[in-house]
Design an enzyme around this catalytic site. Structure first.
Site, PDB file in Angstrom:
ATOM      1  N   CYS A  63     -41.382  -8.299  34.786  1.00 22.73           N
ATOM      2  CA  CYS A  63     -42.733  -8.844  34.977  1.00 22.73           C
ATOM      3  C   CYS A  63     -43.629  -8.251  33.903  1.00 22.73           C
ATOM      4  O   CYS A  63     -43.140  -7.824  32.861  1.00 22.73           O
ATOM      5  CB  CYS A  63     -43.251  -8.560  36.391  1.00 22.73           C
ATOM      6  SG  CYS A  63     -43.605  -6.831  36.716  1.00 22.73           S
ATOM      7  N   ARG A  64     -44.925  -8.188  34.132  1.00 18.44           N
ATOM      8  CA  ARG A  64     -45.843  -7.666  33.113  1.00 18.44           C
ATOM      9  C   ARG A  64     -45.722  -6.153  32.983  1.00 18.44           C
ATOM     10  O   ARG A  64     -45.602  -5.628  31.894  1.00 18.44           O
ATOM     11  CB  ARG A  64     -47.281  -8.060  33.448  1.00 18.44           C
ATOM     12  CG  ARG A  64     -48.276  -7.713  32.349  1.00 18.44           C
ATOM     13  CD  ARG A  64     -49.691  -8.101  32.712  1.00 18.44           C
ATOM     14  NE  ARG A  64     -50.278  -7.182  33.672  1.00 18.44           N
ATOM     15  CZ  ARG A  64     -50.843  -6.017  33.353  1.00 18.44           C
ATOM     16  NH1 ARG A  64     -50.904  -5.631  32.105  1.00 18.44           N
ATOM     17  NH2 ARG A  64     -51.355  -5.253  34.284  1.00 18.44           N
TER      18      ARG A  64
END
Length: 98
Positions: A63-64
Protein backbone atom coordinates in the site's frame (compact mmCIF):
# COMPACT_ATOMS: atom_id res chain seq x y z
CA UNK A 1 2.85 -11.37 10.35
CA UNK A 2 5.73 -11.96 7.99
CA UNK A 3 7.29 -8.80 6.55
CA UNK A 4 9.63 -7.83 3.73
CA UNK A 5 11.22 -4.47 2.94
CA UNK A 6 10.70 -2.58 -0.31
CA UNK A 7 14.44 -2.91 -0.96
CA UNK A 8 14.23 -6.71 -0.63
CA UNK A 9 11.33 -6.81 -3.11
CA UNK A 10 13.33 -4.70 -5.60
CA UNK A 11 16.30 -7.08 -5.22
CA UNK A 12 14.11 -10.16 -5.81
CA UNK A 13 12.57 -8.61 -8.94
CA UNK A 14 16.02 -7.59 -10.21
CA UNK A 15 17.12 -11.21 -9.77
CA UNK A 16 14.27 -12.24 -12.06
CA UNK A 17 12.10 -13.80 -9.36
CA UNK A 18 8.40 -14.07 -10.11
CA UNK A 19 6.51 -12.42 -7.26
CA UNK A 20 2.76 -12.25 -6.69
CA UNK A 21 2.29 -8.67 -5.54
CA UNK A 22 -1.09 -7.19 -4.65
CA UNK A 23 -1.40 -3.41 -4.40
CA UNK A 24 -4.31 -2.52 -2.08
CA UNK A 25 -4.20 1.25 -2.59
CA UNK A 26 -7.13 3.20 -4.00
CA UNK A 27 -7.48 3.82 -7.75
CA UNK A 28 -6.31 7.46 -7.57
CA UNK A 29 -3.16 6.41 -5.69
CA UNK A 30 -2.24 3.75 -8.26
CA UNK A 31 -2.46 6.24 -11.12
CA UNK A 32 0.73 7.80 -9.69
CA UNK A 33 2.52 4.51 -10.37
CA UNK A 34 2.59 0.93 -9.16
CA UNK A 35 5.07 -1.92 -9.14
CA UNK A 36 5.04 -3.28 -12.73
CA UNK A 37 3.93 -6.85 -11.93
CA UNK A 38 1.49 -5.90 -9.14
CA UNK A 39 -2.18 -6.80 -9.27
CA UNK A 40 -4.34 -3.87 -8.15
CA UNK A 41 -7.14 -4.79 -5.73
CA UNK A 42 -8.25 -1.90 -3.48
CA UNK A 43 -8.42 -2.96 0.18
CA UNK A 44 -12.19 -2.43 0.30
CA UNK A 45 -12.68 -4.96 -2.51
CA UNK A 46 -10.18 -7.56 -1.31
CA UNK A 47 -12.66 -9.73 0.59
CA UNK A 48 -14.81 -9.90 -2.56
CA UNK A 49 -11.82 -10.94 -4.71
CA UNK A 50 -10.50 -13.70 -2.42
CA UNK A 51 -12.03 -16.38 -4.65
CA UNK A 52 -9.81 -15.12 -7.51
CA UNK A 53 -6.62 -15.77 -5.53
CA UNK A 54 -4.66 -19.04 -5.38
CA UNK A 55 -3.86 -20.46 -1.92
CA UNK A 56 -0.87 -22.34 -3.37
CA UNK A 57 0.84 -18.99 -4.14
CA UNK A 58 2.59 -16.58 -1.80
CA UNK A 59 1.44 -12.97 -2.00
CA UNK A 60 3.25 -9.75 -1.12
CA UNK A 61 0.85 -7.01 -0.03
CA UNK A 62 1.63 -3.34 -0.82
CA UNK A 63 0.00 0.00 0.00
CA UNK A 64 1.21 3.58 0.46
CA UNK A 65 2.93 3.21 3.83
CA UNK A 66 2.38 -0.37 5.04
CA UNK A 67 -0.69 0.02 7.28
CA UNK A 68 -3.43 -1.01 4.84
CA UNK A 69 -1.29 -3.80 3.44
CA UNK A 70 -0.88 -5.00 7.03
CA UNK A 71 -4.67 -5.22 7.38
CA UNK A 72 -4.86 -6.99 4.00
CA UNK A 73 -2.17 -9.43 5.15
CA UNK A 74 -4.16 -10.26 8.28
CA UNK A 75 -7.36 -10.71 6.26
CA UNK A 76 -5.75 -13.13 3.81
CA UNK A 77 -3.81 -14.99 6.52
CA UNK A 78 -7.14 -15.55 8.29
CA UNK A 79 -8.41 -17.21 5.11
CA UNK A 80 -5.41 -19.56 4.92
CA UNK A 81 -3.22 -17.68 2.44
CA UNK A 82 0.58 -17.33 2.64
CA UNK A 83 1.08 -13.56 2.74
CA UNK A 84 3.93 -11.12 3.37
CA UNK A 85 3.49 -7.41 4.16
CA UNK A 86 5.87 -4.99 2.41
CA UNK A 87 6.91 -2.56 5.14
CA UNK A 88 7.13 1.11 4.27
CA UNK A 89 4.85 0.66 1.27
CA UNK A 90 5.26 2.68 -1.91
CA UNK A 91 6.77 5.53 0.12
CA UNK A 92 9.83 3.29 0.54
CA UNK A 93 9.76 1.96 -3.05
CA UNK A 94 12.83 2.81 -5.15
CA UNK A 95 12.25 0.37 -8.00
CA UNK A 96 10.53 0.83 -11.34
CA UNK A 97 6.87 1.81 -11.55
CA UNK A 98 4.30 1.74 -14.32
Amino acid sequence: MEQITAKEVVELLNEGKTLNIIDVREVDEVTNGKIPTALHIPLGLLEFKIQDLDKSKEYIMVCRSGARSGRATQLLEGQGFKVINMTGGMLAWEGKTE
